[in-house]
Design an enzyme around this catalytic site. Structure first.
Site, PDB file in Angstrom:
ATOM      1  N   HIS A  38       0.835  -1.205   0.000  1.00 45.15           N
ATOM      2  CA  HIS A  38       0.000   0.000   0.000  1.00 45.15           C
ATOM      3  C   HIS A  38       0.868   1.252   0.000  1.00 45.15           C
ATOM      4  O   HIS A  38       1.275   1.724   1.058  1.00 45.15           O
ATOM      5  CB  HIS A  38      -0.901  -0.005   1.231  1.00 45.15           C
ATOM      6  N   HIS A  78      -2.307  -1.211   7.132  1.00 43.10           N
ATOM      7  CA  HIS A  78      -1.871  -1.472   5.751  1.00 43.10           C
ATOM      8  C   HIS A  78      -0.808  -0.476   5.310  1.00 43.10           C
ATOM      9  O   HIS A  78      -0.050  -0.743   4.393  1.00 43.10           O
ATOM     10  CB  HIS A  78      -3.061  -1.453   4.783  1.00 43.10           C
ATOM     11  N   GLY A 139      -3.935  -4.085  11.477  1.00 41.63           N
ATOM     12  CA  GLY A 139      -4.240  -4.655  10.162  1.00 41.63           C
ATOM     13  C   GLY A 139      -5.738  -4.817  10.074  1.00 41.63           C
ATOM     14  O   GLY A 139      -6.376  -4.284   9.168  1.00 41.63           O
ATOM     15  N   GLY A 181     -11.239   3.652   7.162  1.00 38.30           N
ATOM     16  CA  GLY A 181     -11.653   2.296   7.537  1.00 38.30           C
ATOM     17  C   GLY A 181     -11.844   2.192   9.042  1.00 38.30           C
ATOM     18  O   GLY A 181     -12.853   1.660   9.526  1.00 38.30           O
ATOM     19  N   HIS A 286      -4.221   3.109  -3.353  1.00 41.19           N
ATOM     20  CA  HIS A 286      -4.374   2.476  -2.035  1.00 41.19           C
ATOM     21  C   HIS A 286      -3.560   1.189  -1.878  1.00 41.19           C
ATOM     22  O   HIS A 286      -2.729   1.101  -0.990  1.00 41.19           O
ATOM     23  CB  HIS A 286      -5.857   2.184  -1.739  1.00 41.19           C
ATOM     24  N   ARG A 382     -18.308 -19.568  38.242  1.00 38.22           N
ATOM     25  CA  ARG A 382     -18.166 -18.112  38.314  1.00 38.22           C
ATOM     26  C   ARG A 382     -17.963 -17.643  39.753  1.00 38.22           C
ATOM     27  O   ARG A 382     -17.262 -16.662  40.002  1.00 38.22           O
ATOM     28  CB  ARG A 382     -19.368 -17.416  37.684  1.00 38.22           C
ATOM     29  N   GLU A 438     -18.216  -5.309  23.938  1.00 32.91           N
ATOM     30  CA  GLU A 438     -17.329  -6.467  24.065  1.00 32.91           C
ATOM     31  C   GLU A 438     -16.117  -6.372  23.152  1.00 32.91           C
ATOM     32  O   GLU A 438     -15.009  -6.773  23.523  1.00 32.91           O
ATOM     33  CB  GLU A 438     -18.097  -7.766  23.756  1.00 32.91           C
ATOM     34  N   ASP A 495     -32.748 -18.701  29.171  1.00 37.37           N
ATOM     35  CA  ASP A 495     -32.437 -17.649  28.190  1.00 37.37           C
ATOM     36  C   ASP A 495     -32.511 -18.165  26.753  1.00 37.37           C
ATOM     37  O   ASP A 495     -32.688 -17.392  25.812  1.00 37.37           O
ATOM     38  CB  ASP A 495     -31.057 -17.048  28.456  1.00 37.37           C
ATOM     39  N   HIS A 499     -28.454 -17.503  23.885  1.00 29.28           N
ATOM     40  CA  HIS A 499     -27.512 -17.300  24.983  1.00 29.28           C
ATOM     41  C   HIS A 499     -26.729 -18.567  25.339  1.00 29.28           C
ATOM     42  O   HIS A 499     -25.986 -18.569  26.299  1.00 29.28           O
ATOM     43  CB  HIS A 499     -28.258 -16.802  26.226  1.00 29.28           C
ATOM     44  N   ARG A 546     -22.278 -21.085  35.016  1.00 28.65           N
ATOM     45  CA  ARG A 546     -23.195 -20.220  35.742  1.00 28.65           C
ATOM     46  C   ARG A 546     -23.738 -20.947  36.967  1.00 28.65           C
ATOM     47  O   ARG A 546     -23.905 -20.375  38.035  1.00 28.65           O
ATOM     48  CB  ARG A 546     -24.353 -19.848  34.819  1.00 28.65           C
TER      49      ARG A 546
HETATM   50  C1  TPP Z   1     -11.612  -5.224   9.628  1.00 28.38           C
HETATM   51  C2  TPP Z   1     -11.037  -5.041   8.259  1.00 28.38           C
HETATM   52  N1  TPP Z   1     -11.853  -5.072   7.202  1.00 28.38           N
HETATM   53  C3  TPP Z   1     -11.342  -4.955   5.957  1.00 28.38           C
HETATM   54  C4  TPP Z   1      -9.999  -4.795   5.757  1.00 28.38           C
HETATM   55  C5  TPP Z   1      -9.442  -4.722   4.358  1.00 28.38           C
HETATM   56  N2  TPP Z   1      -8.977  -3.343   4.084  1.00 28.38           N
HETATM   57  C6  TPP Z   1      -7.713  -2.979   4.205  1.00 28.38           C
HETATM   58  S1  TPP Z   1      -7.449  -1.371   3.912  1.00 28.38           S
HETATM   59  C7  TPP Z   1      -9.085  -1.123   3.559  1.00 28.38           C
HETATM   60  C8  TPP Z   1      -9.558   0.231   3.171  1.00 28.38           C
HETATM   61  C9  TPP Z   1      -9.242   1.179   4.242  1.00 28.38           C
HETATM   62  O1  TPP Z   1      -9.535   2.470   3.887  1.00 28.38           O
HETATM   63  P1  TPP Z   1      -8.825   3.637   4.661  1.00 28.38           P
HETATM   64  O2  TPP Z   1      -8.769   3.327   6.096  1.00 28.38           O
HETATM   65  O3  TPP Z   1      -9.463   4.889   4.258  1.00 28.38           O
HETATM   66  O4  TPP Z   1      -7.352   3.553   4.155  1.00 28.38           O
HETATM   67  P2  TPP Z   1      -6.685   4.341   2.947  1.00 28.38           P
HETATM   68  O5  TPP Z   1      -7.126   3.703   1.692  1.00 28.38           O
HETATM   69  O6  TPP Z   1      -7.101   5.748   3.050  1.00 28.38           O
HETATM   70  O7  TPP Z   1      -5.261   4.105   3.230  1.00 28.38           O
HETATM   71  C10 TPP Z   1      -9.794  -2.291   3.691  1.00 28.38           C
HETATM   72  C11 TPP Z   1     -11.235  -2.425   3.452  1.00 28.38           C
HETATM   73  C12 TPP Z   1      -9.190  -4.769   6.907  1.00 28.38           C
HETATM   74  N3  TPP Z   1      -7.873  -4.638   6.827  1.00 28.38           N
HETATM   75  N4  TPP Z   1      -9.734  -4.860   8.138  1.00 28.38           N
END
Ligand code: TPP
Ligand code: MG
Length: 694
Positions: A38, A78, A139, A181, A286, A382, A438, A495, A499, A546
């Site tokens: 990237h 990335h 990541g 993201g 990207h 628990r 969570e 539940d 659950h 539980r």
């Molecule tokens: C939880 C998750 N879902 C999907 C991805 C795949 N993915 C990697 S980068 C990206 C796009 C991210 O966009 P942005 O944060 O705006 O990064 P930019 O392109 O601006 O560097 C995706 C969907 C990931 N790494 N993690």
């Protein structure tokens, strides 16, 4: 080091700009060479990362684990080339798992040339335990920012616990960089909300507002007003309209450091692929190499030699050394001197700091851990856990945690006098309240672990699904995070199926490195904690009942200390030499014991193996494993109120599993046990069938 040393490109060139363009071109070249990666975001964010590292952060590249260092988290993992570049250019040193400095760089230029190749330190995404200077693995988008909230909670707790008048031992800052993201992921919202509630003013997130994600412009799916959202949470929101303006970035970071009572969110307007004539501001920048021709054009636009590759011009290393190197060394040295005086004034606290850094336990860590007398009515997993937790938290000052709003059910509340609640105005509290969040809870407890606190997070076992990505990362990072999940099977009765966990044991057992324990009675719960507390580089998950479980008579049956071996012979045929083995975990252990007694009466030589942990058992010698499960005994039955998936490995092709093939149902536990076959007579009947003794 094999660098291509060329004189500075233009006389009188601005060294800041030279360093920034070095980060950019290293990133471009590494991605181009790897034919994968990237480039665009490192090109856009190089000025930001340069400013944070070289002008602001208190980080000593000579000792990247100095406890009071500022932390930097690249949540948009990335863009890892940003981190590999600065770790290399600052000559950050490598440290091993025993916290020893190795006298070699963390990331070499050769690693960068071999970006994304086997054994290169410059992996696809930042990897915590693999590369010194990486504060957390990122990541999966959103994890980094959420983890930074855990680090910021840790900073507050450390400051409140250790700082004394004249001794600011912990006053470090957290910087997290994130993209669109991370902003879209729910975990970031959960964490941001909690961060503001807790007034984490040592925490700064910088949002790379470049309007681009993989599918194109964010206009296709993300049109909210992010600034208003963060104002709503209670953050201090700042804007820097030009990502190339390092002075404005520096100003914003200074405002952050002066802001008290709330975290700071800096919206940075940037251009992905900055400087690339044909790819800037487009999704093409990207996640793929720019292409040879575009690399040339881009380098030309930076005033860079078009043919140079992996170029670190003269003056760049020196400029980082004069910036972060000198500032970090001075700050570190001052801290070390202060710590010497602190040790003289507060020897006990100083000893705690040192033990924590090595993930050691205080000598009295297990004093007063309970032993439970035999009791056919027994107590719930628990509740036994609550007793253990309250002892451990008193013995280990830096042991703390909480639940995602299920404390009263999980029994994770620390109730001893002085335990207290962690809130903005009571940062020494040891009861954390994650709220019903969570996923971020998982990341936050990882953040505590990364800060060398011993943290636990709790919820119902069923909702481990909501925390799973963070649990997985704790294993990848080799962190000793503790997950306490109660209501681990049908015991949740009325539940109903939503659950009642079914596939959760199997799926979590599948995570490499995660130590899962499902103890069978109160003493096994205590032994499970005893085992878990010794872990330094592995996360643990406790699945607890539980409902009450009989406390087994350990004068009649084997000692619960067998938990430390993952599985052990709990009850045996007289004189050994069994013809049948019953294997059970958790709430099914006493059921197996009941069946075993009936089988003995019927003249069947049965053995009960309590198997609280597949993971620990896996690590035992073949000899031990064969002594527990003799290979010649083929008649085996496993009993577990969960998916049968995977039990074949212990019962073999001629064995049987009493488990779940469907979801559960809403009814009192007794009826569920009958419906799904978890009754001693069912086990006995199956045993007789297996042995051909109807
Ligand atoms: C939880 C998750 N879902 C999907 C991805 C795949 N993915 C990697 S980068 C990206 C796009 C991210 O966009 P942005 O944060 O705006 O990064 P930019 O392109 O601006 O560097 C995706 C969907 C990931 N790494 N993690
Ligand atoms: Mg983006």
């Amino acid at each position: 080091m094999s660098t291509t040393q060329i004189a500075p490109l233009k006389p009188g060139i601005n060294l800041d700009q030279l360093c920034i363009n070095t980060i950019r071109t290293l990133s471009i070249d590494a991605v181009q060479q790897a034919k994968s990666g990237h480039p665009g975001t490192p090109m856009g964010l190089a000025p930001l990362v340069y400013t944070i590292w070289n002008r602001v952060m208190r980080f000593d590249p000579q000792d990247p684990i100095w406890p009071n260092r500022d932390r930097f988290v690249l949540s948009n993992g990335h863009a890892s080339m940003l981190l590999w570049s600065v770790l290399h250019l600052t000559k950050t040193q490598a440290v091993n798992a025993e916290y020893e400095r190795l006298g070699q760089p963390s990331v070499t230029l050769e690693d960068i040339r071999r970006f994304r190749q086997l054994d290169s330190k410059a992996a696809g995404h930042p990897e915590y335990h693999w590369v010194s200077g990486v504060e957390t693995t990122t990541g999966p988008l959103g994890q980094g920012v959420a983890t930074s909230v855990g680090m910021a909670i840790a900073q507050k707790w450390l400051a409140a616990h250790f700082n004394m008048p004249g001794f600011e031992m912990f006053d470090y800052n957290m910087y997290a960089v994130c993209g669109d993201g991370c902003m879209m992921e729910g975990i970031a919202s959960e964490a941001a909300s909690l961060a503001a509630h807790l007034g984490l003013d040592h925490l700064c997130w910088v949002y790379d507002n470049n309007h681009i994600t993989i599918e194109g412009n964010t206009g296709i799916a993300f049109t909210e007003d992010v600034a208003t959202r963060f104002l709503g949470y209670g953050w201090n929101v700042l804007r820097v309209g030009d990502a190339n303006d390092t002075d404005r970035i520096e100003n914003a970071l200074e405002t952050f450091r002066k802001t008290k009572g709330r975290p700071t969110f800096i919206i940075l307007d940037s251009h992905i692929g900055y400087g690339s004539p044909n790819k800037q501001d487009s999704a093409d920048a990207h996640g793929e190499p720019l292409g040879e021709e575009e690399v040339r054009l881009t380098k030309r636009s930076y005033g860079w030699p078009e043919d140079a590759k992996f170029l670190v011009p003269d003056g760049v290393y020196e400029h980082f050394e004069a910036g972060i190197g000198a500032r970090g060394a001075t700050a570190h040295q001052k801290w070390t001197q202060l710590f010497a005086a602190y040790r003289a004034a507060y020897p006990e606290l100083a000893a705690q700091v040192e033990q924590m850094q090595r993930r050691e336990l205080p000598t009295v860590w297990d004093r007063n851990l309970p032993v439970f007398p035999a009791d056919s009515k027994g107590i719930a997993g628990r509740d036994a856990s609550a007793k253990a937790l309250n002892v451990l938290a008193q013995n280990i000052p830096w042991f703390l945690g909480g639940s995602a709003d299920l404390g009263p059910s999980n029994r994770t509340r620390l109730t001893y006098e002085g335990a207290g609640d962690f809130q903005a105005d009571t940062p020494t509290g040891k009861n954390l309240h994650f709220g019903i969040r969570e996923h971020s809870m998982g990341a936050i407890v990882n953040g505590l672990s990364l800060s060398k606190l011993r943290g636990f997070g709790a919820t119902f076992f069923i909702f481990s699904d909501y925390a799973r990505p963070a649990i997985r990362l704790s294993a990848i990072m080799e962190l000793p995070t503790i997950f306490i999940f109660t209501h681990d099977a049908m015991g949740d009765g009325e539940d109903g199926p939503t659950h009642q966990p079914v596939e959760h044991l199997a799926s979590l057992r599948a995570i490499p490195g995660l130590v899962l324990l499902r103890p069978g009675d109160a003493n096994e719960v205590v032994e499970a904690y005893r085992y878990v507390m010794h872990l330094r580089h592995k996360p643990a998950l406790l699945a607890l009942s539980r409902q009450s479980l009989p406390t087994l008579d350990r004068t009649k049956y084997a000692s619960a200390s067998g938990v430390a071996r993952g599985a052990y012979v709990l009850a045996d045929a007289p004189g050994g030499n069994p013809e049948l083995i019953l294997i059970a975990t958790g709430s099914e252990v006493s059921l197996a014991v009941d069946a075993h007694e009936k089988l003995l009466t019927a003249g069947i030589r049965s053995r009960v193996v309590s198997m609280p942990s597949w993971d620990i058992f896996d690590d035992q010698s073949e000899e031990y494993k064969d002594s527990v499960l003799p290979p010649n005994v083929k008649a085996r039955i496993a009993v577990e109120q969960a998916s049968t998936f995977g039990w074949e490995r212990f019962v073999g092709t001629s064995g049987r599993v009493i488990g779940m093939k469907t979801f559960g149902a809403s009814a009192p536990l007794k009826e569920l046990q009958r419906k799904f076959g978890f009754e001693p007579d069912k086990v006995v009947a199956l045993a007789k069938e297996l042995l051909g003794k109807r």
